[in-house]
Scaffold this active site. Structure first.
Site, PDB file in Angstrom:
ATOM      1  N   SER A 180       0.844  -1.192   0.000  1.00 13.63           N
ATOM      2  CA  SER A 180       0.000   0.000   0.000  1.00 13.63           C
ATOM      3  C   SER A 180       0.887   1.253   0.000  1.00 13.63           C
ATOM      4  O   SER A 180       1.807   1.336  -0.805  1.00 13.63           O
ATOM      5  CB  SER A 180      -0.919  -0.054   1.229  1.00 13.63           C
ATOM      6  OG  SER A 180      -1.969   0.846   1.092  1.00 13.63           O
ATOM      7  N   ASP A 432      -8.529  -5.438  -5.859  1.00  8.98           N
ATOM      8  CA  ASP A 432      -8.178  -4.300  -5.007  1.00  8.98           C
ATOM      9  C   ASP A 432      -8.474  -2.985  -5.727  1.00  8.98           C
ATOM     10  O   ASP A 432      -7.936  -2.742  -6.815  1.00  8.98           O
ATOM     11  CB  ASP A 432      -6.675  -4.392  -4.684  1.00  8.98           C
ATOM     12  CG  ASP A 432      -6.152  -3.213  -3.890  1.00  8.98           C
ATOM     13  OD1 ASP A 432      -6.969  -2.412  -3.390  1.00  8.98           O
ATOM     14  OD2 ASP A 432      -4.913  -3.112  -3.776  1.00  8.98           O
ATOM     15  N   HIS A 457      -5.776  -6.378  -1.682  1.00  8.60           N
ATOM     16  CA  HIS A 457      -4.723  -5.428  -1.276  1.00  8.60           C
ATOM     17  C   HIS A 457      -3.558  -6.152  -0.574  1.00  8.60           C
ATOM     18  O   HIS A 457      -3.738  -6.735   0.486  1.00  8.60           O
ATOM     19  CB  HIS A 457      -5.363  -4.394  -0.346  1.00  8.60           C
ATOM     20  CG  HIS A 457      -4.663  -3.084  -0.309  1.00  8.60           C
ATOM     21  ND1 HIS A 457      -4.299  -2.380  -1.438  1.00  8.60           N
ATOM     22  CD2 HIS A 457      -4.258  -2.318   0.738  1.00  8.60           C
ATOM     23  CE1 HIS A 457      -3.707  -1.245  -1.080  1.00  8.60           C
ATOM     24  NE2 HIS A 457      -3.665  -1.189   0.234  1.00  8.60           N
TER      25      HIS A 457
END
Lengths: 496, 496
Positions: A180, A432, A457
């Site tokens: 991320s 995601d 994710h």
């Protein structure tokens, strides 16, 4: 000077005998809907914080086999200015939470005889400047100003160089791994500090999710697609629900009915807040639509979107849309079953992620909340001025929407990096919503995109389980293989 | 926000018809002995500032054919902090001086149909933050703190991106060119902002002249060698002169004799100051030992070291060492012949380079003043603590000697950049004392080292003359050829 937290996992450390491979994790965390000015930032509410006892899932994260030590490193507040300001740290934090949700590193470190280091990002967890006083650190633009990605990258560089020197391990290669925002940092770190890290694994790193690079509709398009792929009905019900909620809320006694339907606590209800609460559940469930039970943002079953859609489809059958939606929300907010009611005004921040709002108001202006007519959410246009207004009111700060692409690039990335840079892996799971701003195609022979159609994710960075689907095992195998290649090349070059 | 000066040379600009090549010069200037705490910083003294009328050399620099326009660009004071501080510019400056000493760019721009842009470095010339108030900008660590290389690079990135956008020339490639510190900036700019510049020509860029990378004896070794290569006697005389000056100064009436011998003005004399004055002449003449007459740091004849040694050798023949040394100094300080006496306490700074002292006290800690037993200068050890003491007293600031290699690398550069980065040329002339800290060997197929045995400090960037030696013409030809290759590749990639 102040202190930066790091976790050091040293059970397998053996630096004096073997050529040590030093694996450094950049703190990563889920990019929250804080970046979406229209959805109010909302993390786990207290009512459903997981109690380890009540949870049968994700226990492996607490395995004492994966123990670690927390250390501190004194750091410059401002690397890019010589106006001397000295500070020290301390506060409460949650680097452990991140560490526990990144099993991949724990599992691969022994393969590489690696020292595993988690470096906490400044202004998060325990790594608070201004004597660790979170209140002071976040009190105004002057103290918050040092919370930037460039300063964080320089923290990592300084710390890693110093750590290697102290361990007499100057020749040991470093690979940075992050997911991320942490994945973005990992990618940028390799680009800006190639002399410190020989390679980067950037998992679900939306480095292209910026102004004029990625469409602001991409994020919600993917969420819509996620739900549609489970059930066309599920998607239709959710898409139609916003109007139903508004209608109901406008009727006499309607808010009270909604409160009952969604088990909202008595302190506060409002149609927009309820919608925000539901949208948060759908956004985060899309991000964490993992193939096995998880407990990252919230405790969740395997394939939670499927479960949500099951609840919604059942509601439809019983001709009770709200019951279906409640069932879906309950999966995200109350999978442990311990909540008695939900608090819409809860602003608790169990993992200490409030700094992200500042980042979203300065550098990290990531257009995500455009919703077109096909969106599962109510139609809305991305307008950067909304962010300006929001940030002016909250912090009296003006965002720089073009700064990230000025500092790190992003436009025409294939052309730019095709002949520049090397040793990067970009993983993205197409479930995601952030994958729309990720690197989805190979850039060169050594800047590789790994894409998992059914992945969410940074699913690759999670602990492996016996129930992992084949594609996930395969992705991790490839990642390890590529990292091994980097190491091999490094040692070859070193001995030339 | 404040303003950054830039020179725009637009006579050949033709952006709407041709694919434009935008050539941007990062401000470059000679790295002075300010970085050498033992030699007091000393630039041109007023007594010998060139008057154009009295000079028969280097007139070409003033050719109206090479005209330009000066523009300003509003800039953030701090790119890496969101603490909002706004400023505007203005002061007097000397970007023209740099422009005039970089004829290469003027000559090659038409070949490439390039727009030539000189971007001034913050805190130099006219590019002064704090409303252009030089006094305020340099008043304390707090205002000087924004004078750093990282901020300057971010200035360039921001300006270039904005300029291209305003010219609707987003697809036009940019090549950055710089010499000396500007060469370091050019190299670092390509490394940190590959999305902004497709390549860099870094001329005489001592990016390796830092702690634990390059020997602190390297700088003076090269100067010693320069003089020795002209005449063993010349080298011996200079080497022996320091003791003679000290002895003479210690005798009754000795200082008065020295004053006469060296035509020092009546306001101030002292043996150390006299030695510093002579050493400055030798250092700068080594740097600017150009094959044709020049007027960069001072008006000088072709091959000035040869001329200096001629004077010294003649002095020896007449058994008058001081007369010989005076003759040598006169070449550097008074080639125009207009000076009647020399002022040892002159602190004038005609080109506005005072900011370098701050940089030398913060990031740019470049070990250069080690002198061993073979050195032409008196023996001395490099001790970084001398710099700390000097900087503490002058600015109350603490240098970070390892910051540059942390931020930009330098250790083991061949291994690091062999598989990372591309499109860089490092030119070095081996007569130049800074060449010891330069990149002297090819790193990869596209990171090229060009080395000229008889070259001095960024000689390649000077205007060409009909008297240029073959090797110099050849170096420039290679540089142009390589840049052409980058452009070719760029346009190929662009149209894929």
């Amino acid at each position: 000077m102040w202190e930066l937290g790091l976790l050091q996992y040293s059970s397998i450390m053996n630096i004096n005998r073997d050529p040590m491979f030093l694996l450094s994790l950049l703190l990563f965390f889920s990019i929250s809907s804080t970046s979406n000015a229209k959805i109010i930032p909302r993390f786990l509410s207290k009512s459903n914080l997981p109690s380890t006892d009540s949870l049968s899932v994700a226990l492996k994260q607490n395995n004492p086999k994966y123990s670690y030590e927390t250390k501190y490193f004194t750091q410059n507040l401002d690397h890019f200015n010589f106006n001397p300001q000295s500070y020290q740290n301390f506060s409460k934090g949650d680097i452990e939470w991140f560490a526990k949700n990144t099993g991949f590193m724990f599992e691969v470190a022994p393969k590489f005889k690696a020292l595993l280091v988690f470096i906490e990002h400044r202004y998060y967890g325990k790594s608070i400047p201004f004597c660790g006083d979170k209140e002071v650190a976040s009190s105004n633009t002057s103290t918050l100003g040092y919370l930037t990605s460039t300063q964080a990258l320089a923290d990592y560089a300084t710390l890693i160089i110093d750590l290697k020197k102290n361990l007499t391990a100057e020749d040991s290669p470093v690979v940075v791994i992050g997911g991320s925002y942490g994945g973005m940092l990992a990618a940028w770190f390799r680009l800006k500090y190639p002399h410190v890290a020989i390679g980067a694994l950037a998992s679900s790193a939306p480095i292209l999710n910026f102004e004029n690079i990625t469409s602001p509709y991409s994020f919600s398009n993917i969420i819509s697609q996620d739900f549609k792929s489970e059930s066309a009905n599920c998607y239709e019900v959710i898409k139609g629900s916003w109007k139903q909620i508004q209608n109901k809320a406008g009727q006499p006694g309607g808010l009270e009915e909604l409160r009952k339907s969604f088990k909202i606590c008595k302190n506060y209800i409002n149609a927009n807040a309820l919608e925000g609460w539901l949208q948060t559940a759908f956004v985060y469930t899309s991000m964490t639509d993992y193939p096995t039970p998880s407990n990252f943002l919230a405790p969740l079953p395997a394939y939670p979107i499927k479960q949500m859609c099951k609840a919604i489809d059942e509601g439809r059958e019983r001709n009770d849309t709200f019951a279906g939606l409640y069932g879906a929300a309950n999966i995200y907010y109350n999978y442990s079953g311990s909540a008695t009611c939900f608090n819409l005004s809860d602003k608790s921040d169990p993992h200490g992620l409030a700094g992200w709002t500042w980042q979203a108001c300065t550098e990290m202006v990531m257009p995500t909340d455009g919703n077109n007519e096909h969106s599962i959410f109510p139609p809305s246009k991305w307008n950067v001025m909304d962010r300006f207004t929001f940030c002016k009111a909250l912090f009296d700060v003006q965002p720089r929407p073009n700064w990230i692409s000025t500092e790190y690039g992003g436009h025409d990335i294939k052309r730019v990096l095709k002949r520049f840079g090397s040793n990067m892996i970009f993983f993205n799971g197409l479930r995601d919503p952030w994958s729309g701003g990720g690197v989805l195609k190979n850039i060169s022979e050594s800047i590789i995109a790994l894409v998992a159609e059914h992945g969410a994710h940074h699913v690759d960075l999670r602990f492996s389980t016996k129930d992992d689907p084949k594609w996930l095992t395969e992705i991790r195998r490839k990642e390890i293989e590529i990292i091994q290649l980097w190491l091999h090349q490094y040692y070859n070059d070193l001995h030339l």
